[in-house]
Design a protein around this motif. Structure first.
Motif, PDB file in Angstrom:
ATOM      1  N   LEU A  43       1.419   3.218  -3.359  1.00 22.50           N
ATOM      2  CA  LEU A  43       0.325   2.821  -2.821  1.00 22.50           C
ATOM      3  C   LEU A  43       0.576   2.319  -1.287  1.00 22.50           C
ATOM      4  O   LEU A  43      -0.503   2.402  -0.582  1.00 22.50           O
ATOM      5  CB  LEU A  43       0.036   1.286  -3.358  1.00 22.50           C
ATOM      6  CG  LEU A  43      -0.907   1.544  -4.775  1.00 22.50           C
ATOM      7  CD1 LEU A  43      -1.144   0.210  -5.328  1.00 22.50           C
ATOM      8  CD2 LEU A  43      -2.335   2.195  -4.569  1.00 22.50           C
TER       9      LEU A  43
ATOM     10  N   GLN B 209     -13.229  -0.058   1.863  1.00 24.14           N
ATOM     11  CA  GLN B 209     -13.099   0.416   0.597  1.00 24.14           C
ATOM     12  C   GLN B 209     -14.200   0.237  -0.312  1.00 24.14           C
ATOM     13  O   GLN B 209     -15.093  -0.822  -0.011  1.00 24.14           O
ATOM     14  CB  GLN B 209     -11.834  -0.702  -0.081  1.00 24.14           C
ATOM     15  CG  GLN B 209     -11.431  -0.188  -1.676  1.00 24.14           C
ATOM     16  CD  GLN B 209     -10.212  -0.751  -1.884  1.00 24.14           C
ATOM     17  OE1 GLN B 209      -9.802  -1.746  -1.340  1.00 24.14           O
ATOM     18  NE2 GLN B 209      -9.845  -0.322  -2.893  1.00 24.14           N
TER      19      GLN B 209
ATOM     20  N   ILE C 202      -4.486   5.624   4.784  1.00 24.76           N
ATOM     21  CA  ILE C 202      -5.943   4.871   4.995  1.00 24.76           C
ATOM     22  C   ILE C 202      -6.039   4.404   6.134  1.00 24.76           C
ATOM     23  O   ILE C 202      -7.246   4.357   7.093  1.00 24.76           O
ATOM     24  CB  ILE C 202      -6.568   3.891   4.027  1.00 24.76           C
ATOM     25  CG1 ILE C 202      -6.691   4.877   2.531  1.00 24.76           C
ATOM     26  CG2 ILE C 202      -7.613   3.293   4.528  1.00 24.76           C
ATOM     27  CD1 ILE C 202      -7.850   5.420   2.547  1.00 24.76           C
ATOM     28  N   GLU C 203      -4.954   3.784   6.736  1.00 30.72           N
ATOM     29  CA  GLU C 203      -5.047   3.169   8.300  1.00 30.72           C
ATOM     30  C   GLU C 203      -5.067   4.133   9.432  1.00 30.72           C
ATOM     31  O   GLU C 203      -5.723   3.787  10.137  1.00 30.72           O
ATOM     32  CB  GLU C 203      -3.587   2.341   8.378  1.00 30.72           C
ATOM     33  CG  GLU C 203      -3.689   1.353   9.497  1.00 30.72           C
ATOM     34  CD  GLU C 203      -4.798   0.665   9.687  1.00 30.72           C
ATOM     35  OE1 GLU C 203      -5.208   0.400  10.979  1.00 30.72           O
ATOM     36  OE2 GLU C 203      -5.145  -0.104   8.687  1.00 30.72           O
TER      37      GLU C 203
ATOM     38  N   GLU D 288      -2.025   3.467   1.808  1.00 31.86           N
ATOM     39  CA  GLU D 288      -2.442   2.624   2.512  1.00 31.86           C
ATOM     40  C   GLU D 288      -2.152   3.215   4.157  1.00 31.86           C
ATOM     41  O   GLU D 288      -3.006   2.898   4.885  1.00 31.86           O
ATOM     42  CB  GLU D 288      -1.939   1.126   2.057  1.00 31.86           C
ATOM     43  CG  GLU D 288      -2.475   0.771   1.187  1.00 31.86           C
ATOM     44  CD  GLU D 288      -1.846  -0.641   0.490  1.00 31.86           C
ATOM     45  OE1 GLU D 288      -0.955  -0.998   1.119  1.00 31.86           O
ATOM     46  OE2 GLU D 288      -2.330  -1.180  -0.416  1.00 31.86           O
ATOM     47  N   GLU D 289      -0.903   3.714   4.129  1.00 33.73           N
ATOM     48  CA  GLU D 289      -0.686   3.916   5.524  1.00 33.73           C
ATOM     49  C   GLU D 289      -1.559   5.454   5.973  1.00 33.73           C
ATOM     50  O   GLU D 289      -2.042   5.449   7.040  1.00 33.73           O
ATOM     51  CB  GLU D 289       0.592   4.453   5.552  1.00 33.73           C
ATOM     52  CG  GLU D 289       1.253   4.957   6.995  1.00 33.73           C
ATOM     53  CD  GLU D 289       2.769   5.298   6.838  1.00 33.73           C
ATOM     54  OE1 GLU D 289       3.176   6.261   7.518  1.00 33.73           O
ATOM     55  OE2 GLU D 289       3.536   4.829   6.096  1.00 33.73           O
TER      56      GLU D 289
ATOM     57  N   ILE E 119      -9.357   4.409  -4.375  1.00 32.34           N
ATOM     58  CA  ILE E 119      -8.145   4.571  -4.823  1.00 32.34           C
ATOM     59  C   ILE E 119      -8.130   4.938  -6.296  1.00 32.34           C
ATOM     60  O   ILE E 119      -8.711   4.022  -7.147  1.00 32.34           O
ATOM     61  CB  ILE E 119      -7.069   3.603  -4.590  1.00 32.34           C
ATOM     62  CG1 ILE E 119      -7.091   3.231  -2.919  1.00 32.34           C
ATOM     63  CG2 ILE E 119      -5.806   4.015  -5.102  1.00 32.34           C
ATOM     64  CD1 ILE E 119      -6.274   2.030  -2.584  1.00 32.34           C
TER      65      ILE E 119
END
Length: 93
Positions: free
Chosen positions: A43, A66, A50-51, A47-48, A15
């Motif tokens: 963020l 990560q 990335i999920e 993160e959503e 990130i």
């Protein structure tokens, strides 16, 4: 030669904070594919995303993690004068 199926690859993400307050995700699919998603407003939004990446890659047998250690700036970083428009996806240079 027999087909052995797709090889599982490791996937790492990093990130990056941008000067304009947005965030970028830099994803590396080993051994040599780097993809960058630019312009997350928060963020939580990143993160959503990335999920969703985790779910997709799990279906392909490629775990997502990560990146642990901070990485020295390289060709995947962008200079402040070369910011991409928000919410774009592009291969990192």
């Amino acid at each position: 030669m027999a087909y052995l199926g797709p090889m599982a690859r490791r996937v790492f993400y990093r990130i990056n904070d941008r000067p304009d307050g947005c965030f970028d995700a830099v994803v590396t699919v080993e051994p040599d594919t780097v993809v960058r998603r630019d312009g997350f407003a928060s963020l939580a939004e990143l993160e959503e995303w990335i999920e969703g990446l985790r779910v997709l890659m799990a279906a392909l047998g490629a775990p997502v993690a990560q990146a642990e250690a901070p990485v020295a700036p390289d060709q995947t970083e962008i200079a402040p004068d070369r910011l991409s428009p928000p919410r774009t996806l592009r291969a990192a240079r």
